[in-house]
Write a protein that holds these residues in place. Sequence first.
Motif, PDB file in Angstrom:
ATOM      1  N   LYS A   1     -38.915 -58.248  17.567  1.00 58.46           N
ATOM      2  CA  LYS A   1     -40.199 -58.108  16.839  1.00 58.46           C
ATOM      3  C   LYS A   1     -41.234 -59.061  17.444  1.00 58.46           C
ATOM      4  CE  LYS A   1     -38.444 -55.841  13.031  1.00 58.46           C
ATOM      5  NZ  LYS A   1     -38.635 -54.393  12.885  1.00 58.46           N
TER       6      LYS A   1
ATOM      7  N   ALA B   1     -50.679 -56.254  12.051  1.00 57.06           N
ATOM      8  CA  ALA B   1     -50.889 -57.365  11.121  1.00 57.06           C
ATOM      9  C   ALA B   1     -50.927 -58.689  11.880  1.00 57.06           C
ATOM     10  CB  ALA B   1     -49.741 -57.383  10.106  1.00 57.06           C
TER      11      ALA B   1
ATOM     12  N   VAL C   1     -36.277 -57.151   7.410  1.00 55.95           N
ATOM     13  CA  VAL C   1     -37.657 -57.360   6.967  1.00 55.95           C
ATOM     14  C   VAL C   1     -37.660 -57.690   5.479  1.00 55.95           C
ATOM     15  CG1 VAL C   1     -39.923 -56.286   6.646  1.00 55.95           C
ATOM     16  CG2 VAL C   1     -38.591 -55.808   8.711  1.00 55.95           C
TER      17      VAL C   1
ATOM     18  N   GLU D   1     -45.758 -62.470   8.909  1.00 56.18           N
ATOM     19  CA  GLU D   1     -46.999 -61.714   9.078  1.00 56.18           C
ATOM     20  C   GLU D   1     -47.670 -61.304   7.786  1.00 56.18           C
ATOM     21  OE1 GLU D   1     -45.850 -58.391  11.675  1.00 56.18           O
ATOM     22  OE2 GLU D   1     -45.939 -57.061   9.941  1.00 56.18           O
ATOM     23  N   GLU D   2     -48.908 -60.927   7.979  1.00 54.57           N
ATOM     24  CA  GLU D   2     -49.782 -60.493   6.890  1.00 54.57           C
ATOM     25  C   GLU D   2     -49.275 -59.156   6.331  1.00 54.57           C
ATOM     26  OE1 GLU D   2     -54.323 -58.615   7.314  1.00 54.57           O
ATOM     27  OE2 GLU D   2     -53.016 -58.923   9.043  1.00 54.57           O
TER      28      GLU D   2
ATOM     29  N   LEU E   1     -49.872 -55.558   4.932  1.00 55.95           N
ATOM     30  CA  LEU E   1     -50.914 -54.524   5.011  1.00 55.95           C
ATOM     31  C   LEU E   1     -50.702 -53.515   3.894  1.00 55.95           C
ATOM     32  CD1 LEU E   1     -50.862 -53.891   8.873  1.00 55.95           C
ATOM     33  CD2 LEU E   1     -52.527 -55.246   7.583  1.00 55.95           C
TER      34      LEU E   1
ATOM     35  N   GLU F   1     -47.746 -45.308   5.008  1.00 61.23           N
ATOM     36  CA  GLU F   1     -47.084 -45.292   6.319  1.00 61.23           C
ATOM     37  C   GLU F   1     -46.860 -43.878   6.834  1.00 61.23           C
ATOM     38  OE1 GLU F   1     -43.702 -48.116   6.729  1.00 61.23           O
ATOM     39  OE2 GLU F   1     -44.352 -48.761   4.730  1.00 61.23           O
TER      40      GLU F   1
ATOM     41  N   ILE G   1     -46.941 -51.021  12.425  1.00 55.35           N
ATOM     42  CA  ILE G   1     -45.988 -51.833  11.659  1.00 55.35           C
ATOM     43  C   ILE G   1     -44.828 -52.198  12.585  1.00 55.35           C
ATOM     44  CG2 ILE G   1     -44.209 -51.695   9.840  1.00 55.35           C
ATOM     45  CD1 ILE G   1     -46.752 -51.953   8.435  1.00 55.35           C
TER      46      ILE G   1
HETATM   47  P1  AMP Z   1     -39.800 -52.494   9.860  1.00 54.17           P
HETATM   48  O1  AMP Z   1     -38.318 -52.738   9.965  1.00 54.17           O
HETATM   49  O2  AMP Z   1     -40.658 -53.328  10.734  1.00 54.17           O
HETATM   50  O3  AMP Z   1     -40.128 -51.029   9.877  1.00 54.17           O
HETATM   51  O4  AMP Z   1     -40.167 -52.866   8.361  1.00 54.17           O
HETATM   52  C1  AMP Z   1     -39.553 -52.215   7.290  1.00 54.17           C
HETATM   53  C2  AMP Z   1     -40.578 -51.841   6.266  1.00 54.17           C
HETATM   54  O5  AMP Z   1     -41.234 -53.002   5.762  1.00 54.17           O
HETATM   55  C3  AMP Z   1     -41.720 -50.986   6.819  1.00 54.17           C
HETATM   56  O6  AMP Z   1     -41.409 -49.641   6.891  1.00 54.17           O
HETATM   57  C4  AMP Z   1     -42.796 -51.277   5.818  1.00 54.17           C
HETATM   58  O7  AMP Z   1     -42.607 -50.479   4.653  1.00 54.17           O
HETATM   59  C5  AMP Z   1     -42.567 -52.696   5.460  1.00 54.17           C
HETATM   60  N1  AMP Z   1     -43.449 -53.576   6.249  1.00 54.17           N
HETATM   61  C6  AMP Z   1     -43.165 -54.158   7.427  1.00 54.17           C
HETATM   62  N2  AMP Z   1     -44.212 -54.875   7.866  1.00 54.17           N
HETATM   63  C7  AMP Z   1     -45.180 -54.754   6.938  1.00 54.17           C
HETATM   64  C8  AMP Z   1     -46.508 -55.292   6.809  1.00 54.17           C
HETATM   65  N3  AMP Z   1     -47.042 -56.110   7.713  1.00 54.17           N
HETATM   66  N4  AMP Z   1     -47.232 -54.934   5.722  1.00 54.17           N
HETATM   67  C9  AMP Z   1     -46.699 -54.123   4.785  1.00 54.17           C
HETATM   68  N5  AMP Z   1     -45.462 -53.608   4.834  1.00 54.17           N
HETATM   69  C10 AMP Z   1     -44.701 -53.923   5.897  1.00 54.17           C
END
Ligand code: AMP
Length: 431
Positions: A107, A122, A159, A190-191, A193, A197, A287
Motif C-alpha cells: 500500500k 486520500a 484495512v 490516511e484520510e 473519503l 465505491e 482507494i
Molecule cells: P482496501 O483493502 O484498500 O480496498 O480497503 C478496504 C475497504 O476499506 C475499501 O473497499 C473501502 O471501503 C475502505 N477504505 C479504504 N480506504 C479508505 C479511505 N481512504 N476512505 C474511506 N474508505 C476507505
Amino acid sequence: MNILLLGSGGREHALAWKIAQSPLCSRLCISPGNSGTALHGQNVSISPTDFEALKQFCLAESIDMVVVGPEEPLVRGVWDFFRQDPALQHIMVIGPSAAGAQLEGSKAYAKQFMQEYGIPTATYREFDAAQLEEGIAYIGAHSTPVVLKADGLAAGKGVLICSTVEQAQDEFRQMLAGKFGQASTRVVVEEFLTGIEFSVFVLTDGRSWVLLPEAKDYKRIGEGDTGLNTGGMGAVSPVPFADDALMRKVRQRIIEPTIHGIQARGMAYTGFIFFGLINVSGEPYVIEYNCRLGDPETEVVLPRLRSDLVALFQAAGEGLLHKVPIEIDPRTAATIVLVSGGYPEAYEKGKVIRGLEAVQNHLIFHAGAKRTEDGQIRTDGGRVLALTALGYSVEETLAHAREAAEQIQFEGKYYRRDIGLDLLQASSKAG
Ligand code: AMP
Ligand code: GLY
C-alpha cells in the motif's frame, strides 16, 4: 493455443468459461480449479505458488500461455520466474511482474506511486516501528475517522477504519507490533473519503490499454451494507452513476497517469489493473490498486465482454492492444454470491449443493465448490457460487439473479437479497 489458468475461485470459473469460448484456445488446464472450471477444461492439482511444479507441467504439456487469476503468485513473482528461465521464456504470462504487482502488494508503494504521478487519492503518511511516536502524534492531530492500512497483503483484513483518535492510536501500536505479521511492519495512515465505491478494470500491455466494463461490488455480509467485510457478496455492471463525465475523469486523471507511471518506472506489466475507486461528489479518487481482476466483479465483467478474451491476451502479449477493437454487451449483468452459513467467520464445508440443473437461463459460476468422489457437488469454501443474470433493465436483471439464487439449495445457504437495489433509483432517474 494451450492455456494454463491459475486459481480456484468464481473469478477463475468465469475466466475459464470465457477462455474456453475462444477459437484460439485448443486446450485449457486450470490449476487447481474447482468443480466449475472442470466444465471448461482439465483441473490439475498444482498450487499457483508452486512455481517449480508449474514449470514442469508447462513443459510436459506444451503450454503456450499462463493466465494468472489471483494476486499471490504475481506478488511472489510468477511472471519473473517464467521470464528468467530460458526454458519458459516462450510462454506468454498474463499478469504483471513482481515490480508491477507491488501496486497491490504494498500500500505504501501504491501511495508513493500515486503521489508521484499526481493521481487523486486520500492524503496519507506511512510509518514503521522506528517512527512509532511520530505516528502516534500524527494520528493525534488527524481528523476522524482515521484509516489504517497494513502495507502488505493481509488476506483482505489489513484495512481498519477507526472512529476515534484513541482507537486509531491503539490499533496503530498493535499493527506495528505485528497484528498482521510481516504485512503490518509498515502502516499507512490516511484520510477517510466519503462517497460511493466502484471498480474499473483495464487490460494493458504496459503502454496501451483497453477499458473493460466497470462494476460495483457489495463487500459487507449483511443487507443494507452492514456487518463484517467479505470478499464480495455480489456485483453489478454497468454502474449507473459512472456516466460519461465521471468516466472521462477516470481515464484522464487515473488510468492514463497510472499507465504513464508504469512506463516511467520501467515496470513490465502485461495484465489487468483493477482500480478500486470512490466517487466523492463527482470526483474520482483511488482507494486501492489490484494487479488482477476482482471477484465477484469478474462474474459480471466477462459476461458483458463480447470480444474474444484470448485474442485480447495475445494482443497484450505482443504489445498490439491498441489494434484490437473491444465490444461490450450493453445489457446489465448482476451476480449474487451464495455463501456458507457463518461466513466470513467459521463455517462448515461439504454440504451437498442441489438445484444447479434448475437454473437454465442464467450463468452459474462455482467458487468454493468441488465435486466429491460420490459425484456430488459440495460446498468447499465461504463463497460457494456466484449466479449471474443479464437483462435490459437493472430491475429485471436483479429479479432474475434472485430467482436463480432461490433455485439452488444447500444447508446453511445465505445471500444478500438487496444486491443492486441501491442502483435502481439512480438508473430510473437516468432514464
Ligand atoms: P482496501 O483493502 O484498500 O480496498 O480497503 C478496504 C475497504 O476499506 C475499501 O473497499 C473501502 O471501503 C475502505 N477504505 C479504504 N480506504 C479508505 C479511505 N481512504 N476512505 C474511506 N474508505 C476507505
Ligand atoms: N471484490 C474485491 C476484490 O476482488 O478484491
